[in-house]
Design a protein around this motif. Structure first.
Motif, PDB file in Angstrom:
ATOM      1  N   ALA A   1     134.576 -35.221  -6.353  1.00 25.99           N
ATOM      2  CA  ALA A   1     134.182 -36.611  -6.581  1.00 25.99           C
ATOM      3  C   ALA A   1     132.714 -36.752  -6.945  1.00 25.99           C
ATOM      4  O   ALA A   1     132.350 -37.467  -7.893  1.00 25.99           O
ATOM      5  CB  ALA A   1     134.493 -37.446  -5.339  1.00 25.99           C
TER       6      ALA A   1
ATOM      7  N   ARG B   1     131.564 -42.895  -1.096  1.00 23.68           N
ATOM      8  CA  ARG B   1     131.805 -41.595  -0.462  1.00 23.68           C
ATOM      9  C   ARG B   1     131.076 -40.456  -1.145  1.00 23.68           C
ATOM     10  O   ARG B   1     131.075 -39.337  -0.628  1.00 23.68           O
ATOM     11  CB  ARG B   1     133.312 -41.293  -0.449  1.00 23.68           C
ATOM     12  CG  ARG B   1     134.137 -42.299   0.325  1.00 23.68           C
ATOM     13  CD  ARG B   1     135.539 -41.764   0.582  1.00 23.68           C
ATOM     14  NE  ARG B   1     136.262 -41.439  -0.634  1.00 23.68           N
ATOM     15  CZ  ARG B   1     136.959 -42.317  -1.351  1.00 23.68           C
ATOM     16  NH1 ARG B   1     136.986 -43.586  -0.962  1.00 23.68           N
ATOM     17  NH2 ARG B   1     137.611 -41.954  -2.423  1.00 23.68           N
TER      18      ARG B   1
ATOM     19  N   ALA C   1     139.232 -39.649   2.148  1.00 23.17           N
ATOM     20  CA  ALA C   1     139.329 -40.821   1.284  1.00 23.17           C
ATOM     21  C   ALA C   1     140.015 -41.985   1.965  1.00 23.17           C
ATOM     22  O   ALA C   1     140.017 -43.097   1.449  1.00 23.17           O
ATOM     23  CB  ALA C   1     140.083 -40.440   0.017  1.00 23.17           C
TER      24      ALA C   1
ATOM     25  N   ARG D   1     135.364 -44.689  -5.260  1.00 27.48           N
ATOM     26  CA  ARG D   1     134.810 -43.745  -4.290  1.00 27.48           C
ATOM     27  C   ARG D   1     133.279 -43.698  -4.296  1.00 27.48           C
ATOM     28  O   ARG D   1     132.686 -42.746  -3.792  1.00 27.48           O
ATOM     29  CB  ARG D   1     135.391 -42.356  -4.552  1.00 27.48           C
ATOM     30  CG  ARG D   1     135.175 -41.804  -5.924  1.00 27.48           C
ATOM     31  CD  ARG D   1     136.112 -40.633  -6.177  1.00 27.48           C
ATOM     32  NE  ARG D   1     135.887 -40.037  -7.479  1.00 27.48           N
ATOM     33  CZ  ARG D   1     136.709 -39.158  -8.051  1.00 27.48           C
ATOM     34  NH1 ARG D   1     137.820 -38.795  -7.429  1.00 27.48           N
ATOM     35  NH2 ARG D   1     136.440 -38.639  -9.227  1.00 27.48           N
TER      36      ARG D   1
ATOM     37  N   THR E   1     131.352 -37.976 -10.659  1.00 23.52           N
ATOM     38  CA  THR E   1     130.519 -39.168 -10.765  1.00 23.52           C
ATOM     39  C   THR E   1     129.217 -38.863 -11.476  1.00 23.52           C
ATOM     40  O   THR E   1     128.772 -39.616 -12.363  1.00 23.52           O
ATOM     41  CB  THR E   1     130.232 -39.732  -9.357  1.00 23.52           C
ATOM     42  OG1 THR E   1     131.472 -40.021  -8.707  1.00 23.52           O
ATOM     43  CG2 THR E   1     129.406 -40.992  -9.429  1.00 23.52           C
TER      44      THR E   1
ATOM     45  N   GLU F   1     139.311 -35.539  -5.101  1.00 27.79           N
ATOM     46  CA  GLU F   1     138.359 -35.922  -4.058  1.00 27.79           C
ATOM     47  C   GLU F   1     137.336 -34.817  -3.825  1.00 27.79           C
ATOM     48  O   GLU F   1     136.158 -35.084  -3.572  1.00 27.79           O
ATOM     49  CB  GLU F   1     139.105 -36.231  -2.762  1.00 27.79           C
ATOM     50  CG  GLU F   1     138.254 -36.889  -1.698  1.00 27.79           C
ATOM     51  CD  GLU F   1     137.784 -38.281  -2.092  1.00 27.79           C
ATOM     52  OE1 GLU F   1     136.730 -38.709  -1.571  1.00 27.79           O
ATOM     53  OE2 GLU F   1     138.455 -38.933  -2.907  1.00 27.79           O
TER      54      GLU F   1
ATOM     55  N   ALA G   1     143.718 -43.031  -5.504  1.00 26.24           N
ATOM     56  CA  ALA G   1     142.856 -42.038  -6.144  1.00 26.24           C
ATOM     57  C   ALA G   1     143.690 -40.951  -6.817  1.00 26.24           C
ATOM     58  O   ALA G   1     143.370 -40.503  -7.924  1.00 26.24           O
ATOM     59  CB  ALA G   1     141.905 -41.423  -5.124  1.00 26.24           C
TER      60      ALA G   1
END
Length: 489
Positions: free
Chosen positions: A346, A81, A29, A78, A350, A343, A36
């Motif tokens: 992630a 990523r 990250a 993010r 999402t 992370e 985050a």
């Protein structure tokens, strides 16, 4: 590849616990990691406190709004990523939201509720990420898996299939690789001793099938969370019992059929390594305790299973290294650990945040087009809708389309509709079984990929050849069980 919490890409078999691993995801990250971590902590803490405090805590509603803002900010932070498919989901969610605002502005409150549901999914995934590290470092779980092999060949097939179902509540799809590796070790030892070999392929498939059936009923699984949060007429505790019974019926029947092909008992009785049986009972007790505490919090605090899991999992992650002897305790700041957990999930967070918004938009458009009237008039029979969901969602997975969005859309469209109102348990069971079968039928699911890696086969061969019989058998059983529940409701 689309991943879900039930089908994430696994880590190495036994990664060491400690700050080095925790820092790997944070390092990915970059400089955004502290922010985050702060947003993830805010997301999880504000949502849990807001939901628990509804009705008695001033400002509880504001806390849930704050949690939603944190979830959206995290998604934006993010976006570069996460996987390509997650980025597509976000774009589709923005288009769907704009479409509703322009064409169905009266439906905007429903979109707000969908955003809150997606926020709950994102918080749950952060909590699930926190439990990964202690589970992966646990020697007790590996010993528990060893105990499943201390049986004659035919009993071993059943023990591995059913045992994997419970172990995977905590270890998720890591169970498949772990059991396959243990089977390989046992097979090599037997070959060296001149004893009858172990069918490592059967053991790997048993682990796969047990893990698949776990996704039907696990209270810390996303499929179960989607269903129980989308069907208002469903009593989650009663449904947990129903889903568990259905999954066990399919698992036992399938395992008994598989056991017929195993050789009869021969040679001296099998023995488990020292401490293995005790570890198995400890893991089973931990799973039972996790379910019991989740149910208790749901009842006492009047919160959903999803929010209860968001409360239980971080506590379990904190307590586990202090309970299991010999496990290294986590070091480093708590903010870094929660950043790492967030992370690591992630892409999934999402996808599910966006899917909730897209599903709500589709549901609102369908309702505006009169789908509820078709159901109420009998032109679209409820049983046809329910069984259609059960078949369609795995079919979508089989053609390598992410089944996540179809699952969320079906739950949001039919959960509050006359179908969900009149037949909540049949609809819920169909959706949960469809979730598991879609993972089984999808060549791009991580379960198929992991199993293929263990068997030395391409994932599509695992899905369409090696595991096809199980998928079709489970689908037929699910159709029969769902129809029976529909008729009895």
């Amino acid at each position: 590849m689309t991943q879900t919490p039930d089908t994430p890409t696994p880590p190495p078999a036994a990664p060491p616990a400690g700050p080095a691993n925790a820092g790997a995801a944070v390092g990915a990250a970059g400089g955004a990691a502290p922010l985050a971590g702060l947003l993830s902590m805010l997301l999880l803490g504000a949502l849990v406190l807001g939901r628990v405090g509804e009705g008695w805590l001033p400002g509880a509603q504001a806390l849930t709004v704050l949690a939603a803002a944190a979830a959206v900010t995290l998604t934006a932070l993010r976006l570069g990523r996460v996987s390509r498919i997650a980025q597509i989901f976000v774009a589709a969610a923005l288009v769907a939201l704009a479409g509703i605002a322009l064409m169905l502005p009266a439906a905007l409150p429903a979109m707000g509720r969908a955003l809150m549901q997606g926020t709950a999914f994102a918080a749950f995934l952060t909590a699930l990420g926190l439990i990964r590290a202690p589970v992966r470092a646990s020697r007790a779980i590996a010993l528990a898996a060893e105990a499943l092999f201390a049986h004659a060949a035919r009993v071993r097939v059943v023990a591995v299939s059913l045992g994997a179902q419970f172990i995977s509540v905590l270890f998720n799809i890591g169970t498949i690789g772990m059991i396959s590796d243990i089977a390989g070790d046992h097979d090599a030892q037997r070959a060296a001793a001149g004893r009858r070999r172990i069918d490592t392929r059967a053991m790997t498939l048993g682990a796969l099938r047990g893990t698949l059936m776990m996704t039907v009923w696990s209270p810390i699984g996303l499929g179960f969370a989607i269903v129980t949060s989308s069907i208002p007429a469903l009593d989650p505790v009663a449904f947990l019992a129903l889903a568990f019974a259905a999954a066990m019926a399919v698992a036992v029947a399938s395992a008994l059929l598989d056991a017929r092909h195993a050789p009869p008992a021969a040679g001296p009785p099998e023995t488990a390594p020292p401490g293995a049986r005790g570890a198995l009972w400890a893991v089973l007790a931990a799973v039972a305790g996790l379910v019991a505490v989740t149910v208790l919090l749901h009842r006492v605090l009047d919160i959903s299973f999803l929010i209860a899991a968001c409360l239980v999992l971080p506590v379990l992650a904190l307590a586990w290294p202090r309970i299991e002897r010999g496990m290294a305790r986590p070091t480093g700041p708590a903010l870094g650990r929660i950043a790492s957990a967030s992370e690591g999930m992630a892409t999934e967070s999402t996808i599910f945040l966006a899917a909730a918004v897209i599903g709500a938009a589709v549901a609102q458009a369908a309702q505006a087009a009169g789908i509820d009237a078709l159901i109420e008039s009998g032109q679209l029979p409820a049983l046809a809708v329910i069984l259609g969901c059960l078949v369609l969602i795995p079919a979508v997975g089989a053609v390598m389309i992410p089944h996540t969005i179809v699952m969320v859309m079906a739950a949001q469209l039919f959960g509050p509709s006359p179908v969900g109102a009149d037949h909540p348990y049949a609809l819920g069971l169909a959706l949960c079984m469809a979730w598991a079968l879609a993972i089984s039928a999808s060549p791009i699911s991580a379960m198929s990929i992991i199993t293929g890696r263990q068997l030395g086969l391409p994932p599509h061969r695992v899905t369409f050849a090696v595991n096809r019989g199980f998928t079709l058998f489970a689908l037929a059983a699910a159709l029969a069980l769902t129809t029976a529940v529909y008729l009895l409701e």
